[in-house]
Design a protein around this motif. Structure first.
Motif, PDB file in Angstrom:
ATOM      1  N   ALA A   1      43.947  36.919  40.685  1.00 59.35           N
ATOM      2  CA  ALA A   1      43.172  38.096  41.090  1.00 59.35           C
ATOM      3  C   ALA A   1      43.551  39.302  40.252  1.00 59.35           C
ATOM      4  O   ALA A   1      42.692  40.099  39.852  1.00 59.35           O
ATOM      5  CB  ALA A   1      43.415  38.382  42.570  1.00 59.35           C
ATOM      6  N   ARG A   2      44.835  39.437  39.949  1.00 60.61           N
ATOM      7  CA  ARG A   2      45.289  40.546  39.110  1.00 60.61           C
ATOM      8  C   ARG A   2      44.728  40.424  37.692  1.00 60.61           C
ATOM      9  O   ARG A   2      44.335  41.423  37.084  1.00 60.61           O
ATOM     10  CB  ARG A   2      46.822  40.570  39.088  1.00 60.61           C
ATOM     11  CG  ARG A   2      47.408  41.709  38.280  1.00 60.61           C
ATOM     12  CD  ARG A   2      48.934  41.656  38.323  1.00 60.61           C
ATOM     13  NE  ARG A   2      49.445  42.078  39.630  1.00 60.61           N
ATOM     14  CZ  ARG A   2      50.728  41.986  39.958  1.00 60.61           C
ATOM     15  NH1 ARG A   2      51.601  41.452  39.132  1.00 60.61           N
ATOM     16  NH2 ARG A   2      51.132  42.423  41.136  1.00 60.61           N
ATOM     17  N   ALA A   3      44.668  39.213  37.175  1.00 56.13           N
ATOM     18  CA  ALA A   3      44.137  38.989  35.824  1.00 56.13           C
ATOM     19  C   ALA A   3      42.658  39.336  35.741  1.00 56.13           C
ATOM     20  O   ALA A   3      42.157  39.717  34.674  1.00 56.13           O
ATOM     21  CB  ALA A   3      44.363  37.547  35.406  1.00 56.13           C
ATOM     22  N   MET A   4      41.950  39.212  36.868  1.00 61.44           N
ATOM     23  CA  MET A   4      40.523  39.541  36.891  1.00 61.44           C
ATOM     24  C   MET A   4      40.268  41.028  37.111  1.00 61.44           C
ATOM     25  O   MET A   4      39.118  41.450  37.237  1.00 61.44           O
ATOM     26  CB  MET A   4      39.819  38.725  37.980  1.00 61.44           C
ATOM     27  CG  MET A   4      39.691  37.241  37.634  1.00 61.44           C
ATOM     28  SD  MET A   4      38.676  36.318  38.815  1.00 61.44           S
ATOM     29  CE  MET A   4      39.730  36.341  40.251  1.00 61.44           C
TER      30      MET A   4
ATOM     31  N   ARG B   1      51.614  32.567  44.772  1.00 56.47           N
ATOM     32  CA  ARG B   1      51.656  33.638  43.780  1.00 56.47           C
ATOM     33  C   ARG B   1      50.602  33.442  42.695  1.00 56.47           C
ATOM     34  O   ARG B   1      50.111  34.404  42.104  1.00 56.47           O
ATOM     35  CB  ARG B   1      53.039  33.689  43.120  1.00 56.47           C
ATOM     36  CG  ARG B   1      54.168  34.072  44.045  1.00 56.47           C
ATOM     37  CD  ARG B   1      54.106  35.512  44.470  1.00 56.47           C
ATOM     38  NE  ARG B   1      54.128  36.449  43.369  1.00 56.47           N
ATOM     39  CZ  ARG B   1      54.115  37.765  43.514  1.00 56.47           C
ATOM     40  NH1 ARG B   1      54.061  38.289  44.725  1.00 56.47           N
ATOM     41  NH2 ARG B   1      54.142  38.565  42.465  1.00 56.47           N
ATOM     42  N   GLY B   2      50.242  32.182  42.439  1.00 52.98           N
ATOM     43  CA  GLY B   2      49.222  31.919  41.428  1.00 52.98           C
ATOM     44  C   GLY B   2      47.881  32.532  41.771  1.00 52.98           C
ATOM     45  O   GLY B   2      47.169  33.033  40.894  1.00 52.98           O
ATOM     46  N   VAL B   3      47.530  32.512  43.046  1.00 49.75           N
ATOM     47  CA  VAL B   3      46.269  33.111  43.489  1.00 49.75           C
ATOM     48  C   VAL B   3      46.306  34.620  43.282  1.00 49.75           C
ATOM     49  O   VAL B   3      45.319  35.231  42.839  1.00 49.75           O
ATOM     50  CB  VAL B   3      46.018  32.779  44.975  1.00 49.75           C
ATOM     51  CG1 VAL B   3      44.734  33.446  45.462  1.00 49.75           C
ATOM     52  CG2 VAL B   3      45.948  31.285  45.189  1.00 49.75           C
ATOM     53  N   ILE B   4      47.448  35.219  43.574  1.00 51.01           N
ATOM     54  CA  ILE B   4      47.593  36.664  43.403  1.00 51.01           C
ATOM     55  C   ILE B   4      47.509  37.039  41.930  1.00 51.01           C
ATOM     56  O   ILE B   4      46.835  38.011  41.555  1.00 51.01           O
ATOM     57  CB  ILE B   4      48.931  37.145  44.011  1.00 51.01           C
ATOM     58  CG1 ILE B   4      48.921  36.899  45.525  1.00 51.01           C
ATOM     59  CG2 ILE B   4      49.167  38.612  43.705  1.00 51.01           C
ATOM     60  CD1 ILE B   4      50.247  37.190  46.194  1.00 51.01           C
TER      61      ILE B   4
ATOM     62  N   ALA C   1      41.567  43.022  39.673  1.00 53.83           N
ATOM     63  CA  ALA C   1      41.585  43.520  41.052  1.00 53.83           C
ATOM     64  C   ALA C   1      42.714  44.538  41.233  1.00 53.83           C
ATOM     65  O   ALA C   1      43.800  44.392  40.665  1.00 53.83           O
ATOM     66  CB  ALA C   1      41.769  42.366  42.024  1.00 53.83           C
ATOM     67  N   THR C   2      42.444  45.572  41.998  1.00 55.88           N
ATOM     68  CA  THR C   2      43.477  46.569  42.286  1.00 55.88           C
ATOM     69  C   THR C   2      44.451  46.007  43.311  1.00 55.88           C
ATOM     70  O   THR C   2      44.192  44.980  43.953  1.00 55.88           O
ATOM     71  CB  THR C   2      42.859  47.859  42.838  1.00 55.88           C
ATOM     72  OG1 THR C   2      42.247  47.576  44.113  1.00 55.88           O
ATOM     73  CG2 THR C   2      41.809  48.414  41.885  1.00 55.88           C
ATOM     74  N   ARG C   3      45.577  46.694  43.498  1.00 60.70           N
ATOM     75  CA  ARG C   3      46.569  46.226  44.467  1.00 60.70           C
ATOM     76  C   ARG C   3      45.999  46.193  45.880  1.00 60.70           C
ATOM     77  O   ARG C   3      46.260  45.264  46.645  1.00 60.70           O
ATOM     78  CB  ARG C   3      47.813  47.119  44.400  1.00 60.70           C
ATOM     79  CG  ARG C   3      48.661  46.871  43.166  1.00 60.70           C
ATOM     80  CD  ARG C   3      49.882  47.748  43.107  1.00 60.70           C
ATOM     81  NE  ARG C   3      49.544  49.151  42.894  1.00 60.70           N
ATOM     82  CZ  ARG C   3      50.425  50.099  42.605  1.00 60.70           C
ATOM     83  NH1 ARG C   3      51.722  49.795  42.497  1.00 60.70           N
ATOM     84  NH2 ARG C   3      50.057  51.343  42.415  1.00 60.70           N
ATOM     85  N   LEU C   4      45.208  47.209  46.223  1.00 59.40           N
ATOM     86  CA  LEU C   4      44.599  47.232  47.555  1.00 59.40           C
ATOM     87  C   LEU C   4      43.617  46.083  47.722  1.00 59.40           C
ATOM     88  O   LEU C   4      43.568  45.432  48.775  1.00 59.40           O
ATOM     89  CB  LEU C   4      43.896  48.573  47.785  1.00 59.40           C
ATOM     90  CG  LEU C   4      43.239  48.762  49.161  1.00 59.40           C
ATOM     91  CD1 LEU C   4      44.285  48.633  50.269  1.00 59.40           C
ATOM     92  CD2 LEU C   4      42.533  50.107  49.250  1.00 59.40           C
ATOM     93  N   GLN C   5      42.811  45.818  46.696  1.00 64.15           N
ATOM     94  CA  GLN C   5      41.866  44.710  46.761  1.00 64.15           C
ATOM     95  C   GLN C   5      42.580  43.377  46.889  1.00 64.15           C
ATOM     96  O   GLN C   5      42.134  42.494  47.636  1.00 64.15           O
ATOM     97  CB  GLN C   5      40.975  44.707  45.512  1.00 64.15           C
ATOM     98  CG  GLN C   5      39.952  45.827  45.477  1.00 64.15           C
ATOM     99  CD  GLN C   5      39.202  45.880  44.163  1.00 64.15           C
ATOM    100  OE1 GLN C   5      39.736  45.515  43.111  1.00 64.15           O
ATOM    101  NE2 GLN C   5      37.952  46.330  44.215  1.00 64.15           N
ATOM    102  N   ILE C   6      43.702  43.222  46.182  1.00 65.09           N
ATOM    103  CA  ILE C   6      44.466  41.977  46.280  1.00 65.09           C
ATOM    104  C   ILE C   6      45.006  41.790  47.694  1.00 65.09           C
ATOM    105  O   ILE C   6      44.931  40.687  48.263  1.00 65.09           O
ATOM    106  CB  ILE C   6      45.626  41.979  45.253  1.00 65.09           C
ATOM    107  CG1 ILE C   6      45.071  41.907  43.828  1.00 65.09           C
ATOM    108  CG2 ILE C   6      46.564  40.798  45.505  1.00 65.09           C
ATOM    109  CD1 ILE C   6      46.123  42.069  42.753  1.00 65.09           C
ATOM    110  N   LEU C   7      45.512  42.868  48.278  1.00 61.89           N
ATOM    111  CA  LEU C   7      46.058  42.776  49.631  1.00 61.89           C
ATOM    112  C   LEU C   7      44.983  42.425  50.646  1.00 61.89           C
ATOM    113  O   LEU C   7      45.169  41.535  51.490  1.00 61.89           O
ATOM    114  CB  LEU C   7      46.721  44.105  50.010  1.00 61.89           C
ATOM    115  CG  LEU C   7      48.056  44.437  49.350  1.00 61.89           C
ATOM    116  CD1 LEU C   7      48.496  45.841  49.719  1.00 61.89           C
ATOM    117  CD2 LEU C   7      49.131  43.426  49.735  1.00 61.89           C
TER     118      LEU C   7
END
Length: 221
Positions: free
Chosen positions: A127-130, A121-124, A132-138
């Motif tokens: 990415a969210r903090a930077m 979850r830390g990696v996710i 990234a959109t939900r699609l980009q994270i997926l």
């Protein structure tokens, strides 16, 4: 190729092996293409997901579970009209790919979803903090991070499909299962049945070893 089989049976054996590979390969390709987006949807809309939505997740999960819990031989018979619609026939190698792909899609979707849930979850969150959109994270975080688990899931699915393809032979699906039933069982030729079992074991061992090797290579990187 097989000393204890006559040339005519040897050719039938080769043809049956090719049919089995065709069924397994075709069904696996369809299952991966359909199962990956399905698994991402289940993961994203599930509890704690990036787009948590119980109204979408629960019915989809029930549908996947319903297909997974149906014995394959029953599933093949139950969807005969759909198989005829898609393949134009309900017997033969091409027709067998339809129920095989359906069963494998539900199976691999759950395995893929499990692999996604094991992503840190830390990696996710990073990415969210930077931004990234939900699609980009997926697509750019979850899928690459889960790759070893995805390859392992594909390996397990391929091994299961080899067994399913043998069952397909019982209802006219062709392949090694059909050869074993028609000659090994109905014509009382134990050498044919033994050959079918040996070849299926070799298929499974080869697929498992290849999958394990790929997973190890990915984890080293």
């Amino acid at each position: 190729m097989i000393p204890w089989l006559n040339p005519a049976l040897e050719q039938l054996f080769v043809d049956a092996a090719i049919e089995t590979l065709t069924m397994v390969g075709g069904a696996a390709a369809v299952a991966i293409l359909l199962g990956l987006p399905l698994a991402l949807l289940l993961y994203a809309t599930g509890p704690g997901g990036l787009a948590q939505n119980g109204l979408a997740n629960r019915p989809l999960g029930l549908l996947v579970n319903a297909v997974r819990s149906t014995p394959f031989i029953i599933l093949m018979v139950a969807i005969v009209p759909f198989t005829r619609l898609v393949a134009g026939t309900s017997i033969g190698t091409t027709a067998a790919i339809v129920p095989l792909a359906l069963a494998a899609t539900a199976f691999i979707a759950r395995l893929f979803e499990t692999a996604f849930r094991e992503v840190d979850r830390g990696v996710i969150e990073a990415a969210r903090a930077m931004g990234a959109t939900r699609l980009q994270i997926l697509v750019k975080v979850v899928v690459p991070e889960a790759m070893p688990g995805l390859i392992a899931a594909v390996t397990v699915t391929l091994v299961s499909l080899v067994g399913y393809s043998a069952m397909a032979g019982a209802v006219g699906g062709g392949g090694l299962g059909d050869l074993g039933i028609r000659f090994g069982y109905q014509r009382f030729m134990p050498e044919v049945m033994a050959s079918v079992v040996v070849v299926l074991i070799v298929f499974v061992q080869g697929l498992q070893s290849l999958g394990d090797w790929i997973v190890r290579r990915i984890r080293r990187r």
